[in-house]
Write an enzyme that holds these catalytic residues in place. Structure first.
Site, PDB file in Angstrom:
ATOM      1  N   ALA A  40      12.390  19.781  30.172  1.00 59.37           N
ATOM      2  CA  ALA A  40      12.990  18.504  30.568  1.00 59.37           C
ATOM      3  C   ALA A  40      12.211  17.322  29.983  1.00 59.37           C
ATOM      4  O   ALA A  40      12.805  16.328  29.537  1.00 59.37           O
ATOM      5  CB  ALA A  40      13.039  18.410  32.091  1.00 59.37           C
ATOM      6  N   ASN A 179      -0.864  23.644  20.467  1.00 56.52           N
ATOM      7  CA  ASN A 179      -2.092  22.846  20.518  1.00 56.52           C
ATOM      8  C   ASN A 179      -3.217  23.706  19.938  1.00 56.52           C
ATOM      9  O   ASN A 179      -3.017  24.899  19.657  1.00 56.52           O
ATOM     10  CB  ASN A 179      -2.369  22.295  21.925  1.00 56.52           C
ATOM     11  N   GLY A 220      -5.962  13.966  16.411  1.00 54.09           N
ATOM     12  CA  GLY A 220      -4.695  13.824  15.696  1.00 54.09           C
ATOM     13  C   GLY A 220      -3.913  15.111  15.636  1.00 54.09           C
ATOM     14  O   GLY A 220      -3.920  15.923  16.564  1.00 54.09           O
ATOM     15  N   GLY A 246       1.880  16.173  25.191  1.00 52.77           N
ATOM     16  CA  GLY A 246       2.314  17.173  24.209  1.00 52.77           C
ATOM     17  C   GLY A 246       3.833  17.287  24.173  1.00 52.77           C
ATOM     18  O   GLY A 246       4.433  17.453  23.105  1.00 52.77           O
ATOM     19  N   ASP A 247       4.454  17.183  25.338  1.00 54.00           N
ATOM     20  CA  ASP A 247       5.925  17.251  25.391  1.00 54.00           C
ATOM     21  C   ASP A 247       6.544  16.047  24.688  1.00 54.00           C
ATOM     22  O   ASP A 247       7.559  16.180  23.991  1.00 54.00           O
ATOM     23  CB  ASP A 247       6.398  17.292  26.849  1.00 54.00           C
ATOM     24  N   GLY A 282       2.052  10.289  35.332  1.00 53.02           N
ATOM     25  CA  GLY A 282       3.271  11.105  35.394  1.00 53.02           C
ATOM     26  C   GLY A 282       3.720  11.519  34.012  1.00 53.02           C
ATOM     27  O   GLY A 282       3.379  10.878  33.012  1.00 53.02           O
TER      28      GLY A 282
END
Ligand code: RIB
Length: 301
Positions: A40, A179, A220, A246-247, A282
């Site tokens: 999501a 990652n 980076g 990351g999302d 958040g």
């Protein structure tokens, strides 16, 4: 159109001065809930980047479902293929320390019900983009990669959270986004030769013909294709909360590529978006709008 097949959670977030050690109790300073889930979050990021997005996933028939889908709905993500199940909406228990770092425990609930038939009903077509993560069953992820390849769709696979078993199908994705920790864990399983991470990434790209992208936090992001290698520096920030960064990177990368950007500018766009996502608390509430990213992009070099 970008199709995201993945998880939908409600995040239960506690802020603490520092993350506790095992067995330790620490005082918290704040509690909040926010929509989350890697799938999501990536869907909202791609949408805020300007893409048309649809979400394939599952929630429970409970009060958390509406909260979990609220921001996706408001942003105009197509939710018609989010199914309601008897299992509860997925939840994530998140502790965020004073330095912005976090620990997360995810209870999958309805996310475990996303299955290969859901992927089949997605109707992926040539030129579509599909973005996947490891927060639904790996069987469904593998089915989606096969379906995408057969349909001529472009697939991006984010390897979070790490699952050793996923090594068997990583090379089926056109773009693998890991990652640094996840990539290093796959190195042995994939027997990637090389003296350092760059050489091992080149080995993956050379062997598979795919693109491997590795995010490095404050250092980076690096990417290897069979022919090229890129290192895009991080946009410097002081993080407040890194949950969802990351999302945000993955959603923006998919959006950038789907709008026709070459890999390097798409990486730059995604890296800035991921950095800006660390400036607010958040996961979904912190995902920047495209205009905010575009305003900062020229300063990122
Ligand atoms: O990547 C961050 C996400 O991981 C959170 O939103 C949480 O739901 C977990 O899935």
């Amino acid at each position: 159109m970008i199709t995201i097949i993945g998880s939908i959670n409600l995040d239960l977030i506690a802020r603490v001065e520092r993350l506790p050690a095992p067995g330790e109790t620490v005082p918290g300073t704040d509690f909040s809930t926010a929509p989350g889930g890697k799938g999501a979050n990536q869907a909202l990021a791609a949408r805020r980047a300007g893409a048309s997005v649809r979400m394939i996933g599952a929630v429970g028939a409970d009060s958390f479902a509406g909260q979990a889908l609220n921001l996706l709905d408001k942003a105009g993500v197509d939710l018609t293929q989010v199914k309601k199940t008897a299992a509860p909406t997925g939840t994530a228990m998140i502790l965020v320390g004073g330095d912005g770092e976090n620990v997360i425990a995810v209870i999958p609930g309805a996310n475990a019900e996303v299955s290969a038939p859901d992927v089949a009903s997605a109707g992926l077509g040539r030129g579509d983009f599909v973005l996947l993560q490891h927060e639904i069953s790996l069987t469904a992820v593998e089915a989606a990669l096969k379906t995408a390849r057969a349909a001529g769709a472009v697939s991006l696979l984010n390897t979070a959270p790490f699952h050793a078993d996923a090594a068997r199908f990583l090379a089926m994705a056109d773009y693998v986004i890991a990652n640094e920790t996840e990539f290093d864990l796959y190195v042995t399983r994939l027997a990637l030769a090389g003296e350092n991470r760059e050489e091992r990434m080149r080995a993956f790209a050379g062997r598979t013909g795919r693109v491997i992208v590795v995010t490095l936090g404050g250092d980076g992001v690096m990417a290897a294709t069979p022919e090229q290698f890129f290192h895009v520096p991080a946009f410097p920030i002081t993080p407040v909360d890194t949950v969802g960064a990351g999302d945000t990177f993955c959603g923006y990368l998919a959006a950038g590529l789907s709008e026709g950007l070459a890999l390097e500018p798409a990486l730059r766009l995604a890296a800035v978006a991921g950095a800006l996502a660390c400036l607010k608390p958040g996961a979904q509430p912190a995902i920047p709008l495209r205009a905010e990213v575009d305003a900062v992009l020229p300063k990122a070099g």
